[in-house]
Motif scaffolding. Structure first.
Motif, PDB file in Angstrom:
ATOM      1  N   HIS A 199       0.864  -1.176   0.000  1.00  0.00           N
ATOM      2  CA  HIS A 199       0.000   0.000   0.000  1.00  0.00           C
ATOM      3  C   HIS A 199       0.898   1.221   0.000  1.00  0.00           C
ATOM      4  O   HIS A 199       1.870   1.281   0.747  1.00  0.00           O
ATOM      5  CB  HIS A 199      -0.884  -0.008   1.259  1.00  0.00           C
TER       6      HIS A 199
ATOM      7  N   TYR B  51      -4.472   0.629   7.240  1.00  0.00           N
ATOM      8  CA  TYR B  51      -3.036   0.578   7.019  1.00  0.00           C
ATOM      9  C   TYR B  51      -2.317   1.474   8.012  1.00  0.00           C
ATOM     10  O   TYR B  51      -2.762   2.585   8.298  1.00  0.00           O
ATOM     11  CB  TYR B  51      -2.678   1.040   5.612  1.00  0.00           C
TER      12      TYR B  51
ATOM     13  N   PRO C 115      -0.870  -3.569   6.111  1.00  0.00           N
ATOM     14  CA  PRO C 115      -2.326  -3.744   6.262  1.00  0.00           C
ATOM     15  C   PRO C 115      -2.632  -4.469   7.564  1.00  0.00           C
ATOM     16  O   PRO C 115      -2.630  -5.703   7.616  1.00  0.00           O
ATOM     17  CB  PRO C 115      -2.702  -4.596   5.042  1.00  0.00           C
TER      18      PRO C 115
END
Length: 381
Positions: A20, A87, A92
């Motif tokens: 991410h 996050y 995550p």
């Protein structure tokens, strides 16, 4: 803004599962939390979207049962979302096992509870050393030294070898803050940290938080104290499990609570370095801009072709409304000051149109500001 230490930077870079972009230190996307009860599912959080950047001091306020503690428990990994993603930097946490979450919590999160949660048979220093032992950080000698340094920072070095029962409530809370800092985490989560303290002691605790933010920590504080909340860098309201930003409410006082929640959910945040262009004169207008941090400059060109600053747009003020109301291209250039970055929140054209269509009073307010700015623009030419 103070940069994080090398230790903090290393922690933030960890990505144990998934990928991410680390645009924000904390990010919640479409988070829902439902609890099963005899009467059916109780929705504690409803499609929450929230981003928190490094170094922010955020207060979360709301009525009892609004979802404040559930929100902080989601970020701490103490509870898990029914749906949605959470996050911390690139990690995550909604996907982590309990063991990995405990490891992450020990290294990256410092948690301060309303009722202190100090172990009664350990001294103040030993309570602070416990997280270091759990995460196997520092040698035995270094742990004692670090604990004393932290107690000194919160003004309790002389109480290092006292049991919690011999300390006042405010002193116990400051020990709890020191314990939360034991492993030098970049993030501090505080759930009603002044809830059981008098106003004078609450002020002492709050000043400790302000000092931590000045040192580069990120703090998310749940509080029932509106006066303290106003002093945080940013205030988030939560009602029936949904959130909206304080500055949005101040900018658009005519919006209903549901409209504020909707508008907040549609905002996208953008950071502009010092001197960079936010929008340029003559280009198509596609966004409504709300200054969320810092100030922006309105740049015009004189008849001689010289650029000058015609006005400043402060935090909590907006721009881009004239072009969206009238149609056409941008009528001025807006930039970040040459010596300061600026953060803006944007609404796309369709969301802006929906907002003013559903709130006639808000439309009138925005139109009045637009007319005033057009008159000032003519005078400046």
């Amino acid at each position: 803004m103070t940069k994080p230490s090398s230790r903090q930077s290393a922690q933030v870079a960890i990505n144990e599962e998934g990928n991410h972009p680390s645009k924000h230190l904390i990010s919640l996307s479409n988070v829902i939390k439902a609890y099963k009860t005899e009467a059916g599912d109780f929705i504690a959080l409803r499609d929450v979207n929230l981003t928190i950047s490094n170094g922010e001091f955020i207060a979360v306020i709301g009525k009892s049962g609004s979802g404040k503690s559930t929100l902080i428990n989601m970020i701490a990994g103490i509870d898990r979302p029914t749906a949605g993603d959470i996050y911390i930097a690139d990690t995550p946490i909604h996907n982590l096992s309990e063991n990995k979450m405990a490891k992450l919590r020990g290294n990256r999160l410092g948690i301060v509870f309303q009722f202190f949660q100090l172990l009664p048979l350990l001294t103040a220093a030993e309570n602070i050393m416990l997280p270091m032992d759990f995460c196997n950080i520092y040698s035995s000698r270094e742990r004692r030294k670090q604990a004393l340094n932290l107690l000194d920072m919160v003004g309790l070095i002389d109480h290092a070898d006292k049991l919690p029962s011999t300390l006042s409530g405010g002193e116990q809370q400051r020990v709890a803050i020191a314990r939360a800092l034991a492993n030098d985490p970049p993030i501090i989560l505080a759930d009603e940290p002044t809830g059981n303290l008098d106003s004078k002691t609450s002020e002492v605790v709050f000043r400790v938080f302000e000092e931590l933010v000045a040192r580069g920590k990120t703090i998310l504080m749940v509080t029932h104290d509106n006066d303290l909340a106003k002093r945080a860098k940013r205030t988030i309201h939560i009602a029936d499990g949904e959130i909206f930003e304080e500055y949005v409410a101040k900018t658009f006082p005519s919006l209903t609570q549901q409209q504020l929640i909707w508008a907040t959910s549609k905002l996208e945040y953008h950071n502009y370095p010092a001197g960079s262009i936010i929008l340029r004169k003559g280009e198509p207008a596609t966004q409504f801009y709300l200054v969320s941090e810092g100030r922006a400059e309105v740049v015009q060109t004189s008849e001689k072709g010289e650029e000058f600053i015609a006005a400043h747009i402060e935090s909590g003020q907006y721009f881009g409304e004239i072009e969206l109301l009238r149609g056409g291209n941008n009528i001025a250039t807006i930039r970040a000051p040459l010596n300061q970055a600026v953060e803006v929140a944007t609404l796309d054209k369709d969301s802006f149109t929906k907002l003013i269509t559903e709130s006639e009073s808000t439309k009138k307010e925005i139109c009045a500001i637009a007319e005033q700015r057009l008159e000032e623009n003519v005078e400046n030419k």
